[in-house]
Design a protein around this motif. Structure first.
Motif, PDB file in Angstrom:
ATOM      1  N   ALA A 169     -37.203  21.172   1.856  1.00  0.00           N
ATOM      2  CA  ALA A 169     -38.376  21.201   2.732  1.00  0.00           C
ATOM      3  C   ALA A 169     -39.553  20.475   2.086  1.00  0.00           C
ATOM      4  O   ALA A 169     -40.258  19.700   2.747  1.00  0.00           O
ATOM      5  CB  ALA A 169     -38.759  22.647   3.048  1.00  0.00           C
ATOM      6  N   MET A 209     -43.199  29.448   9.207  1.00  0.00           N
ATOM      7  CA  MET A 209     -42.029  29.094   8.405  1.00  0.00           C
ATOM      8  C   MET A 209     -41.505  30.306   7.653  1.00  0.00           C
ATOM      9  O   MET A 209     -40.297  30.492   7.496  1.00  0.00           O
ATOM     10  CB  MET A 209     -42.404  27.975   7.427  1.00  0.00           C
ATOM     11  CG  MET A 209     -41.283  27.581   6.481  1.00  0.00           C
ATOM     12  SD  MET A 209     -41.756  26.145   5.488  1.00  0.00           S
ATOM     13  CE  MET A 209     -40.623  26.304   4.113  1.00  0.00           C
ATOM     14  N   PHE A 232     -35.834  25.352   0.189  1.00  0.00           N
ATOM     15  CA  PHE A 232     -37.260  25.061   0.134  1.00  0.00           C
ATOM     16  C   PHE A 232     -37.519  23.750  -0.605  1.00  0.00           C
ATOM     17  O   PHE A 232     -38.476  23.036  -0.284  1.00  0.00           O
ATOM     18  CB  PHE A 232     -38.006  26.208  -0.551  1.00  0.00           C
ATOM     19  CG  PHE A 232     -39.496  26.012  -0.572  1.00  0.00           C
ATOM     20  CD1 PHE A 232     -40.215  25.828   0.607  1.00  0.00           C
ATOM     21  CD2 PHE A 232     -40.182  25.988  -1.775  1.00  0.00           C
ATOM     22  CE1 PHE A 232     -41.583  25.640   0.587  1.00  0.00           C
ATOM     23  CE2 PHE A 232     -41.560  25.803  -1.798  1.00  0.00           C
ATOM     24  CZ  PHE A 232     -42.252  25.629  -0.613  1.00  0.00           C
ATOM     25  N   ALA A 285     -46.611  20.633   3.178  1.00  0.00           N
ATOM     26  CA  ALA A 285     -45.349  21.325   2.915  1.00  0.00           C
ATOM     27  C   ALA A 285     -45.573  22.580   2.078  1.00  0.00           C
ATOM     28  O   ALA A 285     -44.942  23.619   2.308  1.00  0.00           O
ATOM     29  CB  ALA A 285     -44.375  20.376   2.212  1.00  0.00           C
ATOM     30  N   ALA A 287     -41.601  20.030   6.729  1.00  0.00           N
ATOM     31  CA  ALA A 287     -41.060  21.077   5.855  1.00  0.00           C
ATOM     32  C   ALA A 287     -40.470  22.205   6.688  1.00  0.00           C
ATOM     33  O   ALA A 287     -39.388  22.737   6.366  1.00  0.00           O
ATOM     34  CB  ALA A 287     -42.159  21.609   4.944  1.00  0.00           C
ATOM     35  N   THR A 308     -39.164  22.046   9.665  1.00  0.00           N
ATOM     36  CA  THR A 308     -37.905  21.596  10.261  1.00  0.00           C
ATOM     37  C   THR A 308     -36.787  21.531   9.223  1.00  0.00           C
ATOM     38  O   THR A 308     -35.667  22.002   9.471  1.00  0.00           O
ATOM     39  CB  THR A 308     -38.094  20.211  10.900  1.00  0.00           C
ATOM     40  OG1 THR A 308     -39.140  20.278  11.874  1.00  0.00           O
ATOM     41  CG2 THR A 308     -36.809  19.745  11.582  1.00  0.00           C
ATOM     42  N   ALA A 309     -37.099  20.948   8.071  1.00  0.00           N
ATOM     43  CA  ALA A 309     -36.079  20.819   7.027  1.00  0.00           C
ATOM     44  C   ALA A 309     -35.615  22.182   6.535  1.00  0.00           C
ATOM     45  O   ALA A 309     -34.415  22.388   6.268  1.00  0.00           O
ATOM     46  CB  ALA A 309     -36.625  19.990   5.859  1.00  0.00           C
ATOM     47  N   TYR A 310     -36.540  23.133   6.419  1.00  0.00           N
ATOM     48  CA  TYR A 310     -36.165  24.464   5.957  1.00  0.00           C
ATOM     49  C   TYR A 310     -35.294  25.180   6.987  1.00  0.00           C
ATOM     50  O   TYR A 310     -34.334  25.881   6.633  1.00  0.00           O
ATOM     51  CB  TYR A 310     -37.418  25.286   5.668  1.00  0.00           C
ATOM     52  CG  TYR A 310     -37.135  26.624   5.020  1.00  0.00           C
ATOM     53  CD1 TYR A 310     -36.678  26.695   3.712  1.00  0.00           C
ATOM     54  CD2 TYR A 310     -37.317  27.811   5.719  1.00  0.00           C
ATOM     55  CE1 TYR A 310     -36.406  27.918   3.110  1.00  0.00           C
ATOM     56  CE2 TYR A 310     -37.050  29.037   5.126  1.00  0.00           C
ATOM     57  CZ  TYR A 310     -36.596  29.080   3.819  1.00  0.00           C
ATOM     58  OH  TYR A 310     -36.320  30.298   3.232  1.00  0.00           O
TER      59      TYR A 310
END
Length: 300
Positions: free
Chosen positions: A75, A132, A72, A218, A62, A64-66
């Protein structure tokens, strides 16, 4: 021990609301992790000690994706689906080799994977703490309830956890696939004799359990510090919840997670130096009174 402070908090609506919200957050995160753990054990008979590491993976996926997308929702999807797919691969390539073997062999395989995943996180992200941060959509004033203030993200987390738990319960108890999965837990040979692909079912159940752990990670990423090995503490607490609720019981996991969440929240006020002890004492009490757990099945 500070029973006076605990009594003062319980008599204050604002303090009680704050601690209840904290207990719900802790409990719901543990419920998501524990429900996956209970599902895997109930169907596959595997005590998945890598589950805490899957929670850690969900948080880092999460994160990394964010960082890459700023979304979100992306994520959450990356944390849940990424770990779910990894869990399916892990079950097929590794865990399927130790089905029916000595439990020590299963524990050693799981422990090895924990070390591999922890070192993999250190290799990719370093050993330092990561944050994050709260998504912009939830950077809002907290909601006031009875004089207490609850962050909007807390309410979102509770809603997602409850929805996930409800979908899981309905899927297992009210669908044809759920009936097949329950039959698989009781008599896999019979299910296979009916022409159903049990190999795919095993992988799917393990993947779903892993997905729930990834979703919990996440959801925790915006409010928890990310660090290698962060899954160890929640793994221990999840096993406590599993024992209290009953091995393999999703409803029991929900009830026990709430008990542990409120024990941590209010125990931190009344027994600040004995919070972990309270959890283990509660587990011991349940084992003495009902060894199978609150909603677990008695051994035949």
């Amino acid at each position: 021990m500070n029973l006076e402070a605990l009594a003062d908090c319980l008599s204050s609506a604002s303090c009680a609301v704050t601690q209840v919200s904290t207990g719900l957050i802790v409990g719901m995160l543990m419920f998501l992790v524990t429900s996956g753990l209970s599902l895997i054990f109930g169907v596959l008979g595997i005590i998945n000690f890598t589950h805490g590491a899957f929670y850690m993976m969900g948080a880092y996926c999460a994160f990394t994706a964010y960082a890459l997308t700023g979304s979100f929702l992306a994520a959450l999807a990356a944390g849940a689906l990424g770990v779910g797919l990894f869990g399916m691969a892990f079950e097929r390539l590794v865990m399927s080799r130790v089905y029916g073997r000595d439990i020590l062999m299963q524990l050693l395989v799981c422990y090895a994977m924990i070390l591999i995943l922890d070192d993999g996180v250190k290799l990719l992200y370093g050993g330092e703490y990561r944050m994050m941060g709260m998504p912009d959509a939830f950077a809002l004033p907290p909601v006031e309830i009875a004089g207490g203030f609850v962050p909007g993200y807390y309410l979102f987390m509770v809603g997602v956890a409850l929805a996930a738990g409800l979908v899981l319960w309905l899927g297992i108890n009210r669908t044809r696939l759920g009936k097949i999965v329950r039959a698989l837990a009781i008599n896999p040979q019979m299910v296979g004799a009916l022409g159903i692909n049990t190999t795919l079912l095993y992988a799917g159940v393990f993947g779903l359990g892993s997905l729930l752990a990834g979703l919990a990670g996440a959801l925790a990423a915006p409010i928890r510090t990310l660090t290698p090995g962060m899954g160890v503490s929640i793994l221990i607490e999840s096993f406590i919840v599993t024992v209290i609720g009953g091995m393999g019981s999703i409803a029991g996991a929900f009830l026990a997670a709430l008990l542990i969440g409120f024990t941590r929240a209010f125990g931190a006020i009344g027994f600040p130096l004995f919070v972990d002890g309270l959890m283990f004492a509660l587990m011991a009490l349940v084992l003495v009174v009902k060894p199978s757990g609150l909603l677990g099945r008695e051994a035949a």
